[in-house]
Design a protein around this motif. Structure first.
Motif, PDB file in Angstrom:
ATOM      1  N   THR A   6      -5.894   5.643   2.233  1.00  0.00           N
ATOM      2  CA  THR A   6      -5.371   4.291   2.423  1.00  0.00           C
ATOM      3  C   THR A   6      -5.346   3.985   3.923  1.00  0.00           C
ATOM      4  O   THR A   6      -5.882   4.752   4.724  1.00  0.00           O
ATOM      5  CB  THR A   6      -3.944   4.188   1.850  1.00  0.00           C
ATOM      6  OG1 THR A   6      -3.093   5.058   2.609  1.00  0.00           O
ATOM      7  CG2 THR A   6      -3.904   4.553   0.366  1.00  0.00           C
ATOM      8  N   ALA A   7      -4.683   2.914   4.310  1.00  0.00           N
ATOM      9  CA  ALA A   7      -4.528   2.572   5.728  1.00  0.00           C
ATOM     10  C   ALA A   7      -3.740   3.651   6.473  1.00  0.00           C
ATOM     11  O   ALA A   7      -3.819   3.739   7.689  1.00  0.00           O
ATOM     12  CB  ALA A   7      -3.845   1.218   5.871  1.00  0.00           C
ATOM     13  N   ILE A   8      -2.973   4.446   5.754  1.00  0.00           N
ATOM     14  CA  ILE A   8      -2.356   5.657   6.305  1.00  0.00           C
ATOM     15  C   ILE A   8      -3.129   6.803   5.655  1.00  0.00           C
ATOM     16  O   ILE A   8      -2.893   7.132   4.487  1.00  0.00           O
ATOM     17  CB  ILE A   8      -0.846   5.733   5.993  1.00  0.00           C
ATOM     18  CG1 ILE A   8      -0.114   4.512   6.555  1.00  0.00           C
ATOM     19  CG2 ILE A   8      -0.254   7.028   6.558  1.00  0.00           C
ATOM     20  CD1 ILE A   8       1.355   4.436   6.185  1.00  0.00           C
ATOM     21  N   PRO A   9      -4.088   7.389   6.364  1.00  0.00           N
ATOM     22  CA  PRO A   9      -5.068   8.291   5.750  1.00  0.00           C
ATOM     23  C   PRO A   9      -4.519   9.462   4.942  1.00  0.00           C
ATOM     24  O   PRO A   9      -5.176   9.911   4.004  1.00  0.00           O
ATOM     25  CB  PRO A   9      -5.885   8.793   6.944  1.00  0.00           C
ATOM     26  CG  PRO A   9      -5.745   7.718   7.964  1.00  0.00           C
ATOM     27  CD  PRO A   9      -4.348   7.178   7.788  1.00  0.00           C
ATOM     28  N   ASP A  10      -3.301   9.955   5.253  1.00  0.00           N
ATOM     29  CA  ASP A  10      -2.752  11.074   4.482  1.00  0.00           C
ATOM     30  C   ASP A  10      -2.336  10.665   3.072  1.00  0.00           C
ATOM     31  O   ASP A  10      -2.196  11.509   2.192  1.00  0.00           O
ATOM     32  CB  ASP A  10      -1.563  11.696   5.212  1.00  0.00           C
ATOM     33  CG  ASP A  10      -1.976  12.379   6.509  1.00  0.00           C
ATOM     34  OD1 ASP A  10      -3.149  12.788   6.624  1.00  0.00           O
ATOM     35  OD2 ASP A  10      -1.131  12.484   7.415  1.00  0.00           O
ATOM     36  N   VAL A  11      -2.093   9.381   2.857  1.00  0.00           N
ATOM     37  CA  VAL A  11      -1.771   8.856   1.525  1.00  0.00           C
ATOM     38  C   VAL A  11      -3.082   8.411   0.894  1.00  0.00           C
ATOM     39  O   VAL A  11      -3.866   7.706   1.529  1.00  0.00           O
ATOM     40  CB  VAL A  11      -0.782   7.669   1.622  1.00  0.00           C
ATOM     41  CG1 VAL A  11      -0.482   7.105   0.235  1.00  0.00           C
ATOM     42  CG2 VAL A  11       0.495   8.079   2.331  1.00  0.00           C
ATOM     43  N   MET A  12      -3.322   8.840  -0.344  1.00  0.00           N
ATOM     44  CA  MET A  12      -4.615   8.578  -0.976  1.00  0.00           C
ATOM     45  C   MET A  12      -4.479   8.027  -2.384  1.00  0.00           C
ATOM     46  O   MET A  12      -3.541   8.362  -3.107  1.00  0.00           O
ATOM     47  CB  MET A  12      -5.436   9.867  -1.042  1.00  0.00           C
ATOM     48  CG  MET A  12      -5.750  10.454   0.302  1.00  0.00           C
ATOM     49  SD  MET A  12      -6.719  11.961   0.104  1.00  0.00           S
ATOM     50  CE  MET A  12      -6.322  12.786   1.638  1.00  0.00           C
ATOM     51  N   VAL A  13      -5.461   7.198  -2.752  1.00  0.00           N
ATOM     52  CA  VAL A  13      -5.604   6.746  -4.132  1.00  0.00           C
ATOM     53  C   VAL A  13      -6.553   7.733  -4.801  1.00  0.00           C
ATOM     54  O   VAL A  13      -7.667   7.955  -4.323  1.00  0.00           O
ATOM     55  CB  VAL A  13      -6.166   5.314  -4.204  1.00  0.00           C
ATOM     56  CG1 VAL A  13      -6.404   4.903  -5.651  1.00  0.00           C
ATOM     57  CG2 VAL A  13      -5.222   4.342  -3.508  1.00  0.00           C
TER      58      VAL A  13
END
Length: 184
Positions: A6-13
């Motif tokens: 996502t826009a915060i790379p450590d959080v993912m879909v």
């Protein structure tokens, strides 16, 4: 399985491969090896949780501090929610920022929220069954939260034309500026 930052790379879909036809569908909702490969992480999951909530229920923003910090892999198996992760890693370039994803029973999307993030969601459908895997056990002594409507974080929760249904605990959580957070 595919994981998209996502826009915060450590959080993912996280999107599993879904095989469907006129009879219905099949997919692996979780495979440790595929998850590790797709996300580039090596977390192990130890607990599964299931909540059912009605429309307008807002849960969060919750997290656990070390040594019991939890990563969460969340999904919806009935209904729809708007799911939010807030970076609470002091010193991170995205500290205090949030990302969100709509999760539904039809999309089969999952949201990977690593340790160091507060998590919350609001139910968009008449009701929703929400499942999440955690990387550590629930530990009441490490349990913390943030105020869902903290103006510093400024999450634009969806307008459902009704008042939110919150627990007393969630109404009394501290603002980010006063909360215990993670050190990076």
């Amino acid at each position: 399985m595919k994981a998209t930052p996502t826009a915060i790379p450590d959080v993912m879909v996280v999107e599993p491969k879904v095989f469907g036809d006129a009879r219905g569908f099949f997919y692996e909702s979780f495979n440790q090896q595929a998850f590790n490969t797709a996300t580039g992480t090596d977390y192990q999951f130890v607990q599964d949780n299931h909540s059912r909530s009605s429309k307008g229920v807002l849960r969060g923003l919750h997290y656990q501090l070390p040594p019991h910090a939890q990563g969460k892999l969340v999904r919806v198996v009935r209904g729809a929610v708007w799911d939010v992760a807030v970076d609470i890693r002091q010193g991170s370039s995205t500290f205090g920022r949030w990302v969100a994803e709509e999760l539904t029973e039809y999309s089969h999307k999952q949201f990977w929220i690593p340790p160091g993030f507060a998590h919350g969601f609001v139910v968009l459908s008449e009701s929703a069954d929400f499942l999440y895997k955690t990387t550590d056990y629930y530990a009441p002594q490490s349990d913390r939260g943030l105020r869902w409507n903290d103006p510093q974080i400024a999450i634009p929760w969806p307008d459902l034309g009704m008042e939110w249904l919150l627990s007393d605990k969630d109404c009394q959580q501290p603002l980010l500026q006063d909360a215990e957070v993670f050190s990076v």
